[in-house]
Design an enzyme around this catalytic site. Structure first.
Site, PDB file in Angstrom:
ATOM      1  CG  LEU A   1      10.358  -3.011 -19.039  1.00  0.00           C
ATOM      2  CD1 LEU A   1       9.355  -3.082 -17.894  1.00  0.00           C
ATOM      3  CD2 LEU A   1       9.982  -3.997 -20.141  1.00  0.00           C
ATOM      4  CG  HIS A   2      14.256   3.270 -20.592  1.00  0.00           C
ATOM      5  ND1 HIS A   2      15.001   4.182 -19.880  1.00  0.00           N
ATOM      6  CD2 HIS A   2      15.153   2.358 -21.060  1.00  0.00           C
ATOM      7  CE1 HIS A   2      16.277   3.843 -19.913  1.00  0.00           C
ATOM      8  NE2 HIS A   2      16.393   2.748 -20.623  1.00  0.00           N
ATOM      9  CG  ASP A   3      16.152   0.441 -24.163  1.00  0.00           C
ATOM     10  OD1 ASP A   3      16.259   1.656 -23.909  1.00  0.00           O
ATOM     11  OD2 ASP A   3      17.035  -0.393 -23.899  1.00  0.00           O
TER      12      ASP A   3
ATOM     13  CB  SER B   1      10.424   3.681 -26.266  1.00  0.00           C
ATOM     14  OG  SER B   1      11.764   4.016 -25.924  1.00  0.00           O
TER      15      SER B   1
END
Length: 353
Positions: free
Chosen positions: A257-259, A316
């Site tokens: 999700l950090h992408d 992000s």
């Protein structure tokens, strides 16, 4: 003495920091040239012997090796007689540059230096304009779109990510009670190495890897784990393609999700929430969590640097616990707890609301 002092310590610190790019290039150069592999095959060598084997300039290689030894990457061997040539051998740091070493980081170093570093050259531009630095240096394309057009670089990226998988993996496998779950479902599991480590340490659960079957087949050393595995091709933006949850399952999204920006995270998690349905299952998000001053107390400032990497490469961010709570709520999850581990990564636990 424009500031009215004679203290030059600040200038000295900034001078050293400005020179940090040189060790990065030294490390990249010895990795790209294959010095550690040559030493591993033939044992300690002089710069002359290495240059002949590698087909490079002896004097320039010597100068690079001298810096690498001072960085602690290789070990120097004193000549047997006065005036003899200094030799060089592998140590525990340079061993990680060998292609088949179990803790190899060679491809990670090559990929990040070749492709992330140029994007970081645009860091000031990104801050000034709120722009996407990677796109500026890669034909206006996101990293994933760019890799689809460059198969050779995509292969290097895949190997680099396999090596990144090893960072913090053991802490993840032992600092959470995985044996309390019947199945582990790794969403975006990619290369299978994280699941392989989880199942080798935790004997009870079965495992599902989404989007990793063809990669797993390339790792015969994990073949003993295949009876406990199921492979599913899917798209985490599309709930219909994802594994369906059963009571006792734990779904994992590790370093995924950090992408993505907040709106895409909500889309991904909403899709996952639909797939999990009404089953008594939980979600674990494994990321670097910011906030609470932790990133300022980290002596290696790893959290802060990872966050900058996300900003530059993916446009992000790493997130705080309150930010995760907000995203989870928008995706119809309820926040459970935040679980630190012995690594730089932590776990955010959530349940379908």
């Amino acid at each position: 003495m424009l500031d009215g002092t004679t203290d030059v310590s600040g200038r000295m610190v900034h001078g050293r920091q400005q020179a940090f790019f040189i060790p990065t290039q030294v490390l990249y150069s010895v990795a790209e040239l294959g010095v550690a592999d040559e030493l591993g095959m033939k044992g300690p060598r002089t710069a002359q012997e290495l240059a002949m084997s590698l087909g490079v300039d002896e004097k320039r290689l010597y100068r690079v090796l001298r810096s690498a030894v001072q960085m602690g990457v290789f070990a120097a061997i004193k000549p047997k007689e006065a005036g003899g040539a200094v030799g060089c051998k592998n140590n525990r740091l340079s061993a990680c540059l060998r292609e088949y070493h179990p803790n190899c980081l060679r491809e990670m170093i090559l990929y990040f230096t070749e492709h992330s570093n140029p994007a970081f050259d645009e860091l000031a531009w990104a801050v000034r304009t709120n722009g996407h630095a990677w796109k500026k240096t890669h034909d206006g394309l996101s990293q994933f779109d760019w890799l689809q057009l460059h198969p050779k670089e995509e292969q290097l990226f895949c190997k680099a990510m396999q090596q990144v998988d090893g960072l913090g993996t053991h802490a993840m496998a032992t600092d959470y009670g995985w044996n309390g779950h019947s199945r582990i479902v790794d969403i975006g599991g990619a290369y299978g190495s994280f699941m392989a480590h989880l199942l080798s340490v935790n004997r009870k659960p079965l495992g599902i890897i989404e989007r990793a079957k063809e990669i797993w087949a390339e790792n015969p050393e994990w073949s003993t784990l295949t009876p406990r595995m199921e492979f599913v091709a899917g798209d985490f933006f599309n709930a219909e393609t994802l594994p369906k949850a059963a009571d006792g399952d734990v779904f994992v999204m590790r370093l995924i999700l950090h992408d993505w920006d907040d709106s895409d995270c909500v889309r991904i998690l909403s899709s996952l929430c639909t797939a999990m349905g009404s089953a008594k299952a939980r979600l674990l998000i494994v990321e670097t969590t910011l906030g609470g001053g932790a990133e300022f107390l980290d002596p290696l400032f790893r959290r802060a640097l990872l966050d900058l990497h996300m900003m530059v490469v993916h446009d992000s961010a790493e997130r705080t616990v309150p930010e995760w709570k907000d995203i989870l709520q928008k995706a119809s999850f309820s926040f459970g707890r935040h679980i630190p581990t012995r690594s730089v990564f932590s776990i955010v636990e959530a349940f379908p609301a």
